[in-house]
Design a protein around this motif. Structure first.
Motif, PDB file in Angstrom:
ATOM      1  N   ALA A   1       0.892  -0.944   0.179  1.00 29.51           N
ATOM      2  CA  ALA A   1      -0.284  -0.433  -0.409  1.00 29.51           C
ATOM      3  C   ALA A   1       0.785   1.193  -0.210  1.00 29.51           C
ATOM      4  O   ALA A   1       0.440   2.386  -0.890  1.00 29.51           O
ATOM      5  CB  ALA A   1      -1.516  -0.012   1.168  1.00 29.51           C
TER       6      ALA A   1
ATOM      7  N   ARG B   1       2.312   1.512  -3.773  1.00 32.62           N
ATOM      8  CA  ARG B   1       1.462   2.093  -4.414  1.00 32.62           C
ATOM      9  C   ARG B   1       1.028   3.689  -4.093  1.00 32.62           C
ATOM     10  O   ARG B   1       0.822   4.292  -4.319  1.00 32.62           O
ATOM     11  CB  ARG B   1      -0.058   1.051  -4.450  1.00 32.62           C
ATOM     12  CG  ARG B   1       0.582  -0.351  -4.706  1.00 32.62           C
ATOM     13  CD  ARG B   1      -0.671  -0.667  -4.585  1.00 32.62           C
ATOM     14  NE  ARG B   1      -2.181  -0.239  -5.158  1.00 32.62           N
ATOM     15  CZ  ARG B   1      -2.181   0.006  -6.811  1.00 32.62           C
ATOM     16  NH1 ARG B   1      -1.369  -0.684  -7.070  1.00 32.62           N
ATOM     17  NH2 ARG B   1      -3.510   0.319  -7.297  1.00 32.62           N
ATOM     18  N   ASP B   2       0.636   4.082  -2.632  1.00 33.29           N
ATOM     19  CA  ASP B   2       0.343   5.288  -2.357  1.00 33.29           C
ATOM     20  C   ASP B   2       1.521   6.379  -2.843  1.00 33.29           C
ATOM     21  O   ASP B   2       1.382   7.361  -3.911  1.00 33.29           O
ATOM     22  CB  ASP B   2       0.091   5.280  -1.174  1.00 33.29           C
ATOM     23  CG  ASP B   2      -0.639   5.200  -0.628  1.00 33.29           C
ATOM     24  OD1 ASP B   2      -2.049   4.900  -1.898  1.00 33.29           O
ATOM     25  OD2 ASP B   2      -1.702   5.414   0.620  1.00 33.29           O
TER      26      ASP B   2
ATOM     27  N   LEU C   1       1.355   6.582  -6.817  1.00 36.16           N
ATOM     28  CA  LEU C   1       0.309   7.460  -6.922  1.00 36.16           C
ATOM     29  C   LEU C   1       0.596   8.966  -7.112  1.00 36.16           C
ATOM     30  O   LEU C   1      -0.182  10.593  -7.862  1.00 36.16           O
ATOM     31  CB  LEU C   1      -0.836   7.764  -6.049  1.00 36.16           C
ATOM     32  CG  LEU C   1      -1.446   5.922  -6.466  1.00 36.16           C
ATOM     33  CD1 LEU C   1      -2.429   5.826  -5.404  1.00 36.16           C
ATOM     34  CD2 LEU C   1      -1.979   5.713  -7.878  1.00 36.16           C
TER      35      LEU C   1
ATOM     36  N   LYS D   1      -7.139   8.238  -4.734  1.00 37.68           N
ATOM     37  CA  LYS D   1      -6.617   6.936  -4.362  1.00 37.68           C
ATOM     38  C   LYS D   1      -5.492   6.339  -3.287  1.00 37.68           C
ATOM     39  O   LYS D   1      -5.101   5.601  -2.615  1.00 37.68           O
ATOM     40  CB  LYS D   1      -6.297   6.225  -6.026  1.00 37.68           C
ATOM     41  CG  LYS D   1      -7.782   6.373  -7.023  1.00 37.68           C
ATOM     42  CD  LYS D   1      -7.132   5.371  -8.241  1.00 37.68           C
ATOM     43  CE  LYS D   1      -7.956   5.344  -8.856  1.00 37.68           C
ATOM     44  NZ  LYS D   1      -7.206   5.133 -10.041  1.00 37.68           N
ATOM     45  N   VAL D   2      -4.869   7.957  -2.874  1.00 34.23           N
ATOM     46  CA  VAL D   2      -4.022   7.480  -1.797  1.00 34.23           C
ATOM     47  C   VAL D   2      -4.758   7.750  -0.890  1.00 34.23           C
ATOM     48  O   VAL D   2      -5.566   8.272  -0.356  1.00 34.23           O
ATOM     49  CB  VAL D   2      -2.725   8.713  -1.943  1.00 34.23           C
ATOM     50  CG1 VAL D   2      -2.298   8.927  -0.812  1.00 34.23           C
ATOM     51  CG2 VAL D   2      -2.292   9.020  -2.720  1.00 34.23           C
ATOM     52  N   LYS D   3      -4.503   6.514  -0.160  1.00 25.93           N
ATOM     53  CA  LYS D   3      -5.050   6.240   2.084  1.00 25.93           C
ATOM     54  C   LYS D   3      -4.240   5.879   2.975  1.00 25.93           C
ATOM     55  O   LYS D   3      -4.609   6.397   4.049  1.00 25.93           O
ATOM     56  CB  LYS D   3      -5.573   5.116   0.990  1.00 25.93           C
ATOM     57  CG  LYS D   3      -7.305   4.927   0.198  1.00 25.93           C
ATOM     58  CD  LYS D   3      -8.154   5.766   0.314  1.00 25.93           C
ATOM     59  CE  LYS D   3      -8.257   5.792  -0.451  1.00 25.93           C
ATOM     60  NZ  LYS D   3      -9.336   6.458  -0.982  1.00 25.93           N
ATOM     61  N   THR D   4      -3.202   6.225   2.608  1.00 22.77           N
ATOM     62  CA  THR D   4      -2.259   5.982   3.997  1.00 22.77           C
ATOM     63  C   THR D   4      -1.370   6.807   4.377  1.00 22.77           C
ATOM     64  O   THR D   4      -1.389   7.915   3.794  1.00 22.77           O
ATOM     65  CB  THR D   4      -0.769   5.176   3.328  1.00 22.77           C
ATOM     66  OG1 THR D   4      -0.609   3.756   2.294  1.00 22.77           O
ATOM     67  CG2 THR D   4       0.695   4.631   4.349  1.00 22.77           C
TER      68      THR D   4
ATOM     69  N   PHE E   1       0.860   9.718   3.413  1.00 26.22           N
ATOM     70  CA  PHE E   1       0.901  10.066   2.516  1.00 26.22           C
ATOM     71  C   PHE E   1      -0.347  11.289   2.143  1.00 26.22           C
ATOM     72  O   PHE E   1       0.080  11.666   1.110  1.00 26.22           O
ATOM     73  CB  PHE E   1       1.274   9.422   1.388  1.00 26.22           C
ATOM     74  CG  PHE E   1       2.246   8.720   1.145  1.00 26.22           C
ATOM     75  CD1 PHE E   1       3.368   8.846   0.370  1.00 26.22           C
ATOM     76  CD2 PHE E   1       2.114   6.920   1.506  1.00 26.22           C
ATOM     77  CE1 PHE E   1       4.988   8.004   1.275  1.00 26.22           C
ATOM     78  CE2 PHE E   1       3.621   6.342   1.716  1.00 26.22           C
ATOM     79  CZ  PHE E   1       5.018   7.349   1.804  1.00 26.22           C
ATOM     80  N   LEU E   2      -1.011  10.734   3.265  1.00 34.39           N
ATOM     81  CA  LEU E   2      -2.271  11.279   2.258  1.00 34.39           C
ATOM     82  C   LEU E   2      -2.237  13.447   2.269  1.00 34.39           C
ATOM     83  O   LEU E   2      -2.206  13.387   2.231  1.00 34.39           O
ATOM     84  CB  LEU E   2      -3.434  11.110   3.371  1.00 34.39           C
ATOM     85  CG  LEU E   2      -5.341  11.497   3.541  1.00 34.39           C
ATOM     86  CD1 LEU E   2      -5.456  11.059   1.873  1.00 34.39           C
ATOM     87  CD2 LEU E   2      -5.762  10.950   3.970  1.00 34.39           C
TER      88      LEU E   2
ATOM     89  N   ALA F   1      -0.601  13.844  -0.409  1.00 36.81           N
ATOM     90  CA  ALA F   1      -1.504  14.392  -1.770  1.00 36.81           C
ATOM     91  C   ALA F   1      -2.073  15.558  -1.871  1.00 36.81           C
ATOM     92  O   ALA F   1      -2.786  15.741  -2.928  1.00 36.81           O
ATOM     93  CB  ALA F   1      -2.353  12.099  -1.465  1.00 36.81           C
TER      94      ALA F   1
END
Length: 144
Positions: free
Chosen positions: A63, A66-67, A70, A92-95, A98-99, A102
């Motif tokens: 995850a 992926r973030d 992204l 789509k960023v959820k961590t 990292f939010l 983003a």
């Protein structure tokens, strides 16, 4: 990974092929794609960098990676004036870690599109997402 970093460019290509065949989706494979994208960006090959980040997204099983992919993809897409795609990637960023990053980039994109209210909302949410004791970090451009 060490072999990749310590080898010349010709040998690196062979390592990339081996990673993609034997360890597709592994952290090492994704990090190698990030490194290749960084080199493409340095050479001004933004479309190639975009493709590499998209490849990293397709294969990454973690995850956090992926973030990160992204966010990097969104930076490139913003540079390529594909702002709708960039905003879709950032959504789509959820961590947790990292939010805020983003959301800050989302605010920057809205600002460039002169969507001031949306930019303001994104920046406020970015600050809200920061954990106590964190400093607001302004992310560098994809060319940095």
């Amino acid at each position: 990974m060490r072999n990749y970093l310590e080898s010349d460019s010709e040998r690196r290509e062979a390592i990339v092929v081996k990673l993609s065949q034997d360890y597709s989706g592994s952290s090492a494979h994704v990090l190698v794609l990030f490194d290749q994208a960084k080199k493409k960006i340095a050479n001004g090959e933004l479309f190639e960098a975009e493709r590499l980040f998209e490849d990293a997204l397709k294969i990454s099983e973690e995850a956090m990676l992926r973030d990160l992919a992204l966010i990097r993809l969104a930076k490139i897409q913003n540079e390529l004036e594909k702002t709708e795609n960039a905003l879709a990637a950032l959504a789509k960023v959820k961590t947790k870690g990292f939010l805020s990053w983003a959301l800050e980039l989302k605010g920057d994109i809205h600002t460039s599109r002169r969507e001031i209210e949306l930019a303001h909302q994104s920046y406020e949410r970015a600050v809200d997402e920061l954990e106590e004791g964190c400093l607001l970090y302004t992310s560098p451009s994809p060319r940095d």
